[in-house]
Write an enzyme that holds these catalytic residues in place. Structure first.
Site, PDB file in Angstrom:
ATOM      1  N   HIS A 305      -4.747 -14.164  26.692  1.00 58.25           N
ATOM      2  CA  HIS A 305      -5.212 -14.913  26.016  1.00 58.25           C
ATOM      3  C   HIS A 305      -5.798 -16.392  26.629  1.00 58.25           C
ATOM      4  CE1 HIS A 305      -6.798 -16.047  22.184  1.00 58.25           C
ATOM      5  NE2 HIS A 305      -6.351 -17.533  22.133  1.00 58.25           N
ATOM      6  N   HIS A 342     -14.305 -20.218  25.727  1.00 57.27           N
ATOM      7  CA  HIS A 342     -13.288 -19.703  24.665  1.00 57.27           C
ATOM      8  C   HIS A 342     -14.291 -19.263  23.414  1.00 57.27           C
ATOM      9  CE1 HIS A 342     -10.451 -18.032  21.892  1.00 57.27           C
ATOM     10  NE2 HIS A 342      -9.766 -19.201  21.707  1.00 57.27           N
TER      11      HIS A 342
END
Length: 415
Positions: A305, A342
């Protein structure tokens, strides 16, 4: 009930560092950053002035102006990548039972561009001037709906909203639909068009975004580096075509990889911060491994992530260390967010595309801007340069505000 095997036959991608799968993957291997100064609006009054915008992208290359007016950018991105993935798969929809083809995608904020623009119209010109397309452009499920309408796909169709885990949860749900026989083919992934004034201002004001590299945007996203101080917002979409193994074989499809594991949990801890030691992530990783019937030692690479925030990167590293023990010392772990920023609800989708490419080519993309090791992040983050690395099993992590954790396992396709 026996579960059906699920394979991946097509990919589509739009990312800040590449407007197709080929360009996106080449950009990742080259360590190419797509982060730049924001061009969509005037950032004079903003603390954060950078984002991962799509470069050299023009919607008019894909749609006429009449249709563009009816679509929020997140739907446009979803439609473009879905078409690329379907074409890549070689799927002949005219020879396919479209009642057995579904669409499940993720989006964190849906049509927020439309919402912001129409709110300005409302404030300046009043309620009678609101566009009749406002609602069907803005609602979060509409990209999935538009994909089904364009391609005539009448199977299961919905959108998952679980913050930054959205696309990974959508992929997991699409996996389940085929596993348990509810569909034969699924279009799945995520789309996000969130580079907007309010989104950037909101994330900036909660101190989630980095503002220290406005003058050097390509170096702003620094996952796992000791000097990381926030993420960079990005936009784009990724799509994958899933099929049951029998369906893919029956039409002679080229199989790219197999998906065989999905785990999801919630921290039940805090609205934005991960649980101490990544406790929720640990459980999700173990669930995904168990679902894949895989051992920790089977995993060769983790597409992390890795947001470039102090808490996330530390807790994700701790979770990996907890589950994988000494095997964590030989694992490759990297964050493509160092190059794309992101993508919120779409981040797991482009990461999924990257994972399939790693399985196909035995290469892992780097974590760029990694210069100063952090003692609390003690793994091999593939610093700055892509590496050749045998990939038989790969894992994809996604964690979102609200404590959402979604983990996927994919494996190399071997006849």
């Amino acid at each position: 009930m026996s579960k059906r095997r699920v394979v991946i036959t097509g990919l589509g991608a739009l990312a800040p560092n590449g407007n197709s799968v080929t360009d996106f993957w080449a950009g990742l291997l080259a360590g190419k950053s797509g982060i730049q100064n924001v061009t969509y609006f005037d950032t004079t009054e903003f603390v954060v002035k950078i984002a991962g915008e799509l470069s050299n992208f023009n919607a008019e290359d894909y749609f006429d102006r009449k249709n563009i007016r009816k679509l929020d950018p997140f739907s446009i991105y979803g439609l473009i990548t879905a078409e690329e993935a379907i074409n890549h798969s070689g799927l002949d929809l005219d020879q396919t039972d479209r009642d057995r083809v579904g669409v499940i995608i993720g989006s964190g904020v849906g049509g927020i561009q439309t919402l912001e623009k129409q709110h300005m119209v409302f404030q300046e010109k009043g309620p009678k001037r609101i566009s009749p397309f406002f609602v069907p452009k803005m609602i979060a499920n509409i990209a999935a709906g538009q994909i089904s309408i364009k391609f005539g796909l009448r199977g299961p169709n919905y959108t998952v909203v679980s913050a930054c885990s959205s696309a990974s949860d959508a992929i997991g749900q699409a996996f389940r639909k085929i596993q348990y026989g509810e569909a034969d083919v699924m279009v799945t992934g995520g789309s996000e068009a969130s580079v907007t004034p309010m989104t950037i201002a909101g994330f900036a004001n909660m101190k989630a975004l980095t503002s220290s590299k406005n003058d050097d945007p390509e170096k702003a996203s620094r996952p796992f580096d000791k000097n990381r101080d926030g993420f960079v917002l990005g936009e784009g979409a990724g799509m994958l075509i899933f099929e049951s193994l029998d369906h893919a074989r029956s039409r002679g499809a080229e199989i790219l990889a197999e998906i065989n594991g999905y785990g999801a949990t919630d921290d039940a801890f805090h609205i934005t911060q991960p649980a101490e030691g990544g406790a929720g992530a640990v459980k999700a990783i173990r669930l995904a491994l168990n679902d894949a019937d895989a051992q920790p030692t089977d995993i060769n690479y983790i597409c992390a992530h890795g947001t470039s925030t102090p808490f996330n990167d530390k807790s994700e590293s701790a979770a990996i260390r907890t589950v994988f023990g000494s095997h964590a010392d030989v694992l490759k772990v990297s964050s493509i967010k160092s190059m794309t920023g992101h993508l919120l609800g779409a981040s797991g989708a482009i990461a999924g595309v990257s994972c399939v490419q790693s399985l196909l080519e035995n290469k892992v993309p780097p974590t760029i801007n990694y210069t100063t090791p952090d003692p609390e992040c003690d793994l091999d983050y593939v610093p700055n340069t892509a590496q050749d690395h045998e990939c038989n099993y790969v894992m994809l992590n996604a964690f979102g505000f609200g404590g959402h954790n979604a983990v996927l396992v994919m494996k190399k396709w071997i006849e």
